[in-house]
Design a protein around this motif. Structure first.
Motif, PDB file in Angstrom:
ATOM      1  N   ASP A   2      33.957  43.337  46.110  1.00 56.27           N
ATOM      2  CA  ASP A   2      33.494  41.849  45.362  1.00 56.27           C
ATOM      3  C   ASP A   2      33.503  41.638  44.230  1.00 56.27           C
ATOM      4  N   GLU A   3      33.734  43.538  43.420  1.00 55.46           N
ATOM      5  CA  GLU A   3      32.802  42.983  41.477  1.00 55.46           C
ATOM      6  C   GLU A   3      34.172  42.725  41.227  1.00 55.46           C
ATOM      7  N   VAL A   4      35.562  43.481  42.022  1.00 50.53           N
ATOM      8  CA  VAL A   4      36.571  43.484  41.393  1.00 50.53           C
ATOM      9  C   VAL A   4      37.509  42.317  41.299  1.00 50.53           C
ATOM     10  N   GLY A   5      36.421  41.825  42.575  1.00 50.45           N
ATOM     11  CA  GLY A   5      37.065  40.277  42.502  1.00 50.45           C
ATOM     12  C   GLY A   5      36.956  39.458  41.850  1.00 50.45           C
ATOM     13  N   LYS A   6      35.679  39.256  41.123  1.00 56.61           N
ATOM     14  CA  LYS A   6      34.884  39.255  40.358  1.00 56.61           C
ATOM     15  C   LYS A   6      35.626  38.464  38.783  1.00 56.61           C
ATOM     16  N   THR A   7      35.920  39.831  38.365  1.00 58.57           N
ATOM     17  CA  THR A   7      36.767  40.083  37.230  1.00 58.57           C
ATOM     18  C   THR A   7      38.073  40.059  37.742  1.00 58.57           C
ATOM     19  N   LEU A   8      38.712  40.340  38.424  1.00 59.99           N
ATOM     20  CA  LEU A   8      40.037  39.154  38.628  1.00 59.99           C
ATOM     21  C   LEU A   8      39.845  37.581  38.295  1.00 59.99           C
ATOM     22  N   ALA A   9      38.704  37.030  39.221  1.00 58.80           N
ATOM     23  CA  ALA A   9      38.970  35.712  38.927  1.00 58.80           C
ATOM     24  C   ALA A   9      38.241  34.846  37.726  1.00 58.80           C
ATOM     25  N   PHE A  10      37.311  36.056  36.621  1.00 59.20           N
ATOM     26  CA  PHE A  10      37.056  35.870  35.593  1.00 59.20           C
ATOM     27  C   PHE A  10      38.043  36.249  34.308  1.00 59.20           C
ATOM     28  N   LEU A  11      39.226  36.962  34.416  1.00 60.98           N
ATOM     29  CA  LEU A  11      39.824  36.791  33.808  1.00 60.98           C
ATOM     30  C   LEU A  11      41.070  35.753  33.781  1.00 60.98           C
ATOM     31  N   GLY A  12      41.850  35.286  35.395  1.00 56.47           N
ATOM     32  CA  GLY A  12      42.325  34.479  35.718  1.00 56.47           C
ATOM     33  C   GLY A  12      41.764  32.944  35.511  1.00 56.47           C
ATOM     34  N   PHE A  26      53.138  34.987  33.918  1.00 59.04           N
ATOM     35  CA  PHE A  26      52.523  35.254  33.816  1.00 59.04           C
ATOM     36  C   PHE A  26      52.026  35.213  35.360  1.00 59.04           C
ATOM     37  N   ALA A  27      51.595  33.583  35.956  1.00 61.68           N
ATOM     38  CA  ALA A  27      50.528  32.942  36.498  1.00 61.68           C
ATOM     39  C   ALA A  27      51.261  33.269  37.750  1.00 61.68           C
ATOM     40  N   ALA A  28      52.635  33.823  38.064  1.00 65.15           N
ATOM     41  CA  ALA A  28      52.657  34.223  39.467  1.00 65.15           C
ATOM     42  C   ALA A  28      52.903  35.688  39.680  1.00 65.15           C
ATOM     43  N   GLU A  29      52.738  36.923  38.891  1.00 64.50           N
ATOM     44  CA  GLU A  29      52.808  37.396  38.489  1.00 64.50           C
ATOM     45  C   GLU A  29      51.108  37.571  39.180  1.00 64.50           C
ATOM     46  N   PHE A  30      49.873  36.952  38.890  1.00 62.21           N
ATOM     47  CA  PHE A  30      48.110  36.946  38.214  1.00 62.21           C
ATOM     48  C   PHE A  30      48.095  36.469  40.651  1.00 62.21           C
ATOM     49  N   ARG A  31      48.869  35.737  40.814  1.00 63.81           N
ATOM     50  CA  ARG A  31      48.181  35.462  41.772  1.00 63.81           C
ATOM     51  C   ARG A  31      49.189  36.524  43.006  1.00 63.81           C
ATOM     52  N   ALA A  32      50.061  37.852  43.080  1.00 65.72           N
ATOM     53  CA  ALA A  32      49.924  37.989  43.581  1.00 65.72           C
ATOM     54  C   ALA A  32      50.031  39.426  43.307  1.00 65.72           C
ATOM     55  N   LEU A  33      49.033  39.678  42.054  1.00 67.37           N
ATOM     56  CA  LEU A  33      48.228  40.330  41.974  1.00 67.37           C
ATOM     57  C   LEU A  33      46.569  40.217  43.399  1.00 67.37           C
ATOM     58  N   LEU A  34      46.386  38.973  43.127  1.00 66.58           N
ATOM     59  CA  LEU A  34      44.838  38.758  43.443  1.00 66.58           C
ATOM     60  C   LEU A  34      45.152  38.537  45.375  1.00 66.58           C
ATOM     61  N   ALA A  35      46.842  38.261  45.594  1.00 70.04           N
ATOM     62  CA  ALA A  35      47.034  38.790  47.197  1.00 70.04           C
ATOM     63  C   ALA A  35      46.867  40.303  47.846  1.00 70.04           C
ATOM     64  N   GLU A  36      47.352  40.408  46.908  1.00 74.70           N
ATOM     65  CA  GLU A  36      47.044  42.303  46.967  1.00 74.70           C
ATOM     66  C   GLU A  36      46.140  42.661  47.396  1.00 74.70           C
ATOM     67  N   HIS A  37      44.475  42.242  46.202  1.00 75.59           N
ATOM     68  CA  HIS A  37      43.938  42.823  45.507  1.00 75.59           C
ATOM     69  C   HIS A  37      43.187  42.033  46.853  1.00 75.59           C
ATOM     70  N   HIS A  38      43.571  40.873  47.796  1.00 69.21           N
ATOM     71  CA  HIS A  38      42.785  40.678  48.926  1.00 69.21           C
ATOM     72  C   HIS A  38      43.599  41.229  50.343  1.00 69.21           C
ATOM     73  N   ARG A  39      44.157  42.127  49.984  1.00 62.57           N
ATOM     74  CA  ARG A  39      45.013  42.529  51.482  1.00 62.57           C
ATOM     75  C   ARG A  39      44.594  44.018  51.825  1.00 62.57           C
TER      76      ARG A  39
END
Ligand SMILES: [Fe+2]
Length: 135
Positions: A41-51, A83-96
């Protein structure tokens, strides 16, 4: 190793330079959270903060380009979309998979290296144009 903005990335447009420094700070916060063993959850927040900030920053640059009829707008915007596409791929990886060592490697090899080379080359060309064509 921390991710830091450095003076070779100064473009001479204070608003954009400040936004780049903030982007580097948020990237570093993301990596520190993953390396420091923060929860998913915390890492998810830092990802959202960056995105969120990346989206705001790209929009600000694109507004400048539109207002001044910057000839390199289409190519520059295409890089932002990568960048946005790579970021979305990272979000998906983190989600998984959650915050894994592979996520650190991908943040470093994709987001960080993209950002450095984009600022150094593509944003510099934009800044040169903006200085030469004041609004
Ligand atoms: Fe840019």
């Amino acid at each position: 190793m921390a991710i830091t903005w450095d003076p070779t990335l100064v473009l001479g447009i204070p608003e954009i330079d400040a936004q780049h420094q903030e982007l580097f700070r948020r990237l570093d916060a993301l990596l520190s959270a993953i390396r420091g063993g923060s929860s998913r959850d915390e890492v998810g927040k830092t990802l959202a903060f960056l995105g969120d900030y990346a989206v705001q920053h790209f929009s600000a640059e694109e507004r400048h380009m539109e207002e001044r009829f910057y000839p390199g707008l289409a190519d520059h915007r295409a890089e932002h979309r990568i960048f946005a596409a790579e970021f979305r791929a990272l979000l998906a990886e983190h989600h998984r998979d959650g915050p894994t060592p592979s996520l650190i490697i991908r943040v470093n090899t994709q987001l960080t290296s993209w950002l450095r080379s984009h600022v150094y080359r593509t944003d510099r060309a934009l800044a040169d144009f903006l200085r030469a064509n004041p609004g």
